[in-house]
Write an enzyme that holds these catalytic residues in place. Structure first.
Site, PDB file in Angstrom:
ATOM      1  N   SER A 172       0.832  -1.196   0.000  1.00 23.56           N
ATOM      2  CA  SER A 172       0.000   0.000   0.000  1.00 23.56           C
ATOM      3  C   SER A 172       0.874   1.256   0.000  1.00 23.56           C
ATOM      4  O   SER A 172       1.681   1.439  -0.900  1.00 23.56           O
ATOM      5  CB  SER A 172      -0.962  -0.034   1.198  1.00 23.56           C
ATOM      6  OG  SER A 172      -1.957   0.958   1.081  1.00 23.56           O
ATOM      7  N   ASP A 268      -8.303  -2.933  -7.577  1.00 28.24           N
ATOM      8  CA  ASP A 268      -7.731  -2.583  -6.272  1.00 28.24           C
ATOM      9  C   ASP A 268      -8.827  -2.030  -5.347  1.00 28.24           C
ATOM     10  O   ASP A 268      -9.393  -0.966  -5.595  1.00 28.24           O
ATOM     11  CB  ASP A 268      -6.629  -1.550  -6.464  1.00 28.24           C
ATOM     12  CG  ASP A 268      -5.849  -1.257  -5.201  1.00 28.24           C
ATOM     13  OD1 ASP A 268      -6.481  -0.907  -4.181  1.00 28.24           O
ATOM     14  OD2 ASP A 268      -4.612  -1.369  -5.230  1.00 28.24           O
ATOM     15  N   HIS A 334      -6.951  -5.354  -1.725  1.00 28.88           N
ATOM     16  CA  HIS A 334      -5.836  -4.412  -1.618  1.00 28.88           C
ATOM     17  C   HIS A 334      -4.884  -4.994  -0.582  1.00 28.88           C
ATOM     18  O   HIS A 334      -5.264  -5.204   0.569  1.00 28.88           O
ATOM     19  CB  HIS A 334      -6.327  -3.035  -1.153  1.00 28.88           C
ATOM     20  CG  HIS A 334      -5.249  -2.009  -1.024  1.00 28.88           C
ATOM     21  ND1 HIS A 334      -4.635  -1.429  -2.118  1.00 28.88           N
ATOM     22  CD2 HIS A 334      -4.661  -1.451   0.068  1.00 28.88           C
ATOM     23  CE1 HIS A 334      -3.742  -0.553  -1.704  1.00 28.88           C
ATOM     24  NE2 HIS A 334      -3.730  -0.554  -0.380  1.00 28.88           N
TER      25      HIS A 334
END
Length: 391
Positions: A172, A268, A334
């Protein structure tokens, strides 16, 4: 099928990645895991390498042994960003794990025999900010770049300078930090034989043709401005466009010289839930839609599909750098390296019959080029552990 174990002695390095960390701040029951205490950076205050709240930067370090003594993995965890005074104040107040090291003691590692380092993310700038002056009113310290450099410098004295293999990776915001700091990491370990970077869910797209493009641009522009990041961004990018746009990986990746692997979903979940805002007419029910795709209206689902198409077009626009690896699937997820089931288990997503771990291993050890992209599935997949293979 258990953990994928490569067959050659050199491939033991991959065990570092395929047993990647459980990133939660609580203990996790995992096989052969170990609890690793935090190490506060030596002379952090004097170096200015401190968290948002002024506490010293820190990292968790498990020393390698045996044939792993000279192989290193540096992990940069995610946690979003703060790009304004109030959002950084709120981060310190409500998210101490992402702004301080004061109350952190241990982190869970589940690795093999390599040197494993988990750098605490406490700056809110993807390890990129460097503002010398401290705001006397808020006591906010914006020193992400100093934290990264100072931790790596300290690790060099602990053996990183003798590394034969080194990998920078993260998820991330840490995946974005991996991209942004990839070449800098290579320069800091010049004697290593093999240095590569793996970005997990860090390929945040601008998507100028999709709703809220101005909002996405504004978010990164604020982070870059507030943390004074411009000077650390490649001049090859900032000479062509606004510095804030150079926080989008699509404008940077082509200039990165160090081999880079992009692991991402073209659906995502974070980018769709947080960054993608629908047109007002499609807004009612959008939150529920992004939480449960089955509740989406046809126009809402089309926006999500448009995101996927734009994501793939953006990746295609990066060109065909032979040193770059790709694993782009269609899971509505994600972060993949967060849980082993997401990257290396019997039920984890596969492309061309390869798990993420196998794909990264083939790429890292140059067994084959790896450019795996799911172009067949145009609907976000519910890739829960136990839900089978995809593609």
């Amino acid at each position: 099928m258990g953990i994928y174990i490569p067959t050659t002695m050199a491939d033991h390095w991959l065990k570092l990645l395929i047993c990647v960390i459980a990133l939660s701040n609580t203990k996790v029951n995992v096989r052969a895991s170990e609890m690793v205490n935090i190490t506060l950076l030596s002379n952090a205050v004097e170096k200015g390498a401190v968290c948002l709240d002024g506490s010293p930067a820190g990292y968790h370090y498990a020393k390698g042994y045996g044939d792993g003594a000279n192989s290193w993995m540096i992990y940069l965890p995610g946690g979003g960003w703060c790009g304004r005074k109030q959002s950084c104040i709120d981060r310190v107040k409500y998210s101490p794990m992402l702004s301080s090291t004061k109350n952190i003691t241990q982190e869970t590692f589940d690795f093999y025999n390599w040197n494993r380092v988990f750098i605490r993310y406490c700056d809110g700038s993807s390890f990129m900010g460097d503002v010398k002056k401290v705001d006397p009113e808020t006591n906010l310290h914006k020193r992400g770049s100093r934290i990264f450099t100072a931790v790596i410098d300290e690790l060099l004295s602990k053996g990183l300078k003798n590394a034969k293999n080194a990998m920078l990776t993260g998820n991330s915001a840490g995946g974005l930090a991996t991209i942004l700091n990839c070449d800098r990491f290579r320069a800091l370990v010049p004697n290593a034989n093999t240095v590569k970077c793996v970005s997990d869910s860090g390929f945040f797209i601008h998507a100028k043709n999709l709703p809220n493009a101005a909002g996405r641009e504004r978010t990164f522009a604020r982070v870059v401005h507030f943390h004074r990041i411009s000077k650390f961004l490649p001049k090859s990018c900032t000479s062509r466009m606004k510095p804030g746009l150079c926080f989008f990986p699509e404008n940077l990746v082509a200039d990165i010289k160090t081999p880079l692997f992009l692991l991402n979903s073209d659906f995502d979940k974070f980018q769709i839930q947080v960054n993608l805002k629908p047109h007002p007419v499609d807004n009612p029910g959008w939150v529920n839609c992004t939480r449960n795709i089955t509740t989406c209206t046809p126009p809402q689902l089309q926006i999500i599909k448009d995101f996927r198409n734009t994501f793939l077009e953006t990746v295609k626009g990066l060109g065909n750098n032979p040193s770059r690896g790709l694993f782009i699937n269609s899971c509505y997820i994600h972060d993949f390296l967060y849980l082993m089931g997401r990257y290396n288990s019997q039920d984890s997503p596969k492309l061309h019959n390869k798990t993420i771990a196998q794909a990264i291993g083939d790429w890292y050890f140059n067994r084959s080029s790896v450019r795996l992209i799911d172009t067949k599935i145009d609907y976000p997949l519910d890739c829960k552990i136990g839900s089978g293979n995809f593609v």
